[in-house]
Motif scaffolding. Structure first.
Motif, PDB file in Angstrom:
ATOM      1  N   ALA A 231       0.837  -1.209   0.000  1.00  0.00           N
ATOM      2  CA  ALA A 231       0.000   0.000   0.000  1.00  0.00           C
ATOM      3  C   ALA A 231       0.866   1.250   0.000  1.00  0.00           C
ATOM      4  N   GLY A 232       1.970   1.215   0.759  1.00  0.00           N
ATOM      5  CA  GLY A 232       2.888   2.345   0.757  1.00  0.00           C
ATOM      6  C   GLY A 232       3.491   2.568  -0.618  1.00  0.00           C
ATOM      7  N   LEU A 233       3.841   1.497  -1.322  1.00  0.00           N
ATOM      8  CA  LEU A 233       4.375   1.620  -2.681  1.00  0.00           C
ATOM      9  C   LEU A 233       3.333   2.221  -3.613  1.00  0.00           C
ATOM     10  N   PHE A 238       1.909   8.445  -6.390  1.00  0.00           N
ATOM     11  CA  PHE A 238       1.266   9.755  -6.496  1.00  0.00           C
ATOM     12  C   PHE A 238       2.022  10.835  -5.723  1.00  0.00           C
ATOM     13  N   ALA A 239       3.139  10.504  -5.129  1.00  0.00           N
ATOM     14  CA  ALA A 239       3.895  11.464  -4.319  1.00  0.00           C
ATOM     15  C   ALA A 239       5.294  11.614  -4.896  1.00  0.00           C
ATOM     16  N   LYS A 240       5.564  12.779  -5.429  1.00  0.00           N
ATOM     17  CA  LYS A 240       6.888  13.046  -5.972  1.00  0.00           C
ATOM     18  C   LYS A 240       7.817  13.514  -4.860  1.00  0.00           C
ATOM     19  N   PRO A 241       9.080  13.091  -4.899  1.00  0.00           N
ATOM     20  CA  PRO A 241      10.031  13.550  -3.878  1.00  0.00           C
ATOM     21  C   PRO A 241      10.171  15.059  -3.888  1.00  0.00           C
ATOM     22  N   LEU A 242      10.257  15.644  -2.708  1.00  0.00           N
ATOM     23  CA  LEU A 242      10.367  17.091  -2.555  1.00  0.00           C
ATOM     24  C   LEU A 242      11.742  17.443  -2.008  1.00  0.00           C
ATOM     25  N   SER A 243      12.283  18.529  -2.499  1.00  0.00           N
ATOM     26  CA  SER A 243      13.501  19.069  -1.909  1.00  0.00           C
ATOM     27  C   SER A 243      13.129  19.964  -0.743  1.00  0.00           C
ATOM     28  N   ARG A 244      14.059  20.207   0.149  1.00  0.00           N
ATOM     29  CA  ARG A 244      13.776  20.970   1.355  1.00  0.00           C
ATOM     30  C   ARG A 244      13.414  22.416   1.032  1.00  0.00           C
ATOM     31  N   ARG A 245      13.954  22.936  -0.072  1.00  0.00           N
ATOM     32  CA  ARG A 245      13.718  24.330  -0.397  1.00  0.00           C
ATOM     33  C   ARG A 245      12.494  24.536  -1.275  1.00  0.00           C
ATOM     34  N   GLN A 246      11.893  23.444  -1.685  1.00  0.00           N
ATOM     35  CA  GLN A 246      10.724  23.569  -2.553  1.00  0.00           C
ATOM     36  C   GLN A 246       9.558  24.150  -1.778  1.00  0.00           C
ATOM     37  N   GLU A 247       8.904  25.144  -2.316  1.00  0.00           N
ATOM     38  CA  GLU A 247       7.857  25.860  -1.602  1.00  0.00           C
ATOM     39  C   GLU A 247       6.476  25.571  -2.148  1.00  0.00           C
TER      40      GLU A 247
END
Length: 248
Positions: A231-233, A238-247
């Motif tokens: 289920a996590g996979l 639907f969830a793209k990795p985010l960078s820390r600075r992405q707003e």
């Protein structure tokens, strides 16, 4: 002490004061729930003990080997129920403390993360209580040797139940952990997929360590653990990795 050092220490003191204030709110919420549930302490313990009582042989019951156990064991159950009841308030206080230090994208991530974690933990406890406990206790009652009276101590029973609640509640957090690792860019979706064989083996090893030594209860933990990983996979798609600075 120089002026710059004084300015550096002032925010630390303010954070400590805020932390103390949030902790007082958490303790206060727990205390209010505990005092409100105390009149129902015996009923709460009866509810927790029901899976075992339903599996005990006729004319048998649980025992209390400690003099103060009949009083303190229901109190412990009430404290556990108060903790669960006050958990939303506790999580809000934690959120209010850490929110000012988070980026905007992290704030949007933490809310569904906390809510899903709480729901999955409760789901794990419910799964253990309604599905696992009846099977485990029926099995244990069935393998009790002839001439042996299955009279479980109420304090040891509570310790067993709490351990199982924590174990199943924690293992049900697997989808949250998988999505969080992928969302923060720690592990890619391809790496998570390639880890499936190790997850399956690890699930059965964890189930063998946590659950009583019967195949049925081990399967009832290992199989949901694998399904929750899948289920996590699925959610990671639907969830793209985010960078820390992405707003955004």
């Amino acid at each position: 002490m120089s002026e710059s050092e004084q300015q550096a220490q002032q925010p630390l003191v303010e954070h400590l004061i805020e932390l103390r204030r949030r902790l007082m709110w958490i303790i206060g919420g727990l205390l209010i729930c505990f005092l409100g549930l105390m009149p129902f302490a015996q009923k709460l313990y009866t509810f927790v003990a029901e899976p075992l009582m339903a599996s005990l042989p006729a004319n048998t019951s649980m025992i209390a080997t400690d003099v103060v156990a009949p009083f303190f064991v229901p109190v412990k159950v009430t404290l556990m129920a108060a903790f669960l009841l006050s958990l939303p308030h506790t999580l809000y206080q934690v959120w209010a403390f850490v929110a000012p230090a988070l980026y905007q994208n992290e704030k949007r991530l933490i809310t569904p993360l906390v809510l899903s974690s709480m729901i999955l933990f409760f789901a794990g406890m419910a799964f253990a209580y309604f599905l696992v406990f009846p099977v485990v206790f029926k099995f244990l009652a069935g393998v009790t040797p002839i001439g042996v009276n299955m009279a479980t101590d109420i304090d040891k029973y509570l310790s067993f139940v709490l351990g199982m609640f924590v174990a199943f509640g924690t293992t049900f957090e697997v989808p949250v952990v998988v999505v969080l690792l992928n969302r923060m860019g720690v592990v890619s979706l391809e790496q998570l997929k390639s880890a499936r064989p190790y997850v399956i083996v690890g699930a059965f090893v964890i189930a063998a360590v946590i659950t009583p030594p019967d195949v049925i209860s081990q399967i009832m933990l290992a199989v949901p653990l694998v399904l929750l990983y899948e289920a996590g996979l699925w959610f990671c798609r639907f969830a793209k990795p985010l960078s820390r600075r992405q707003e955004s």
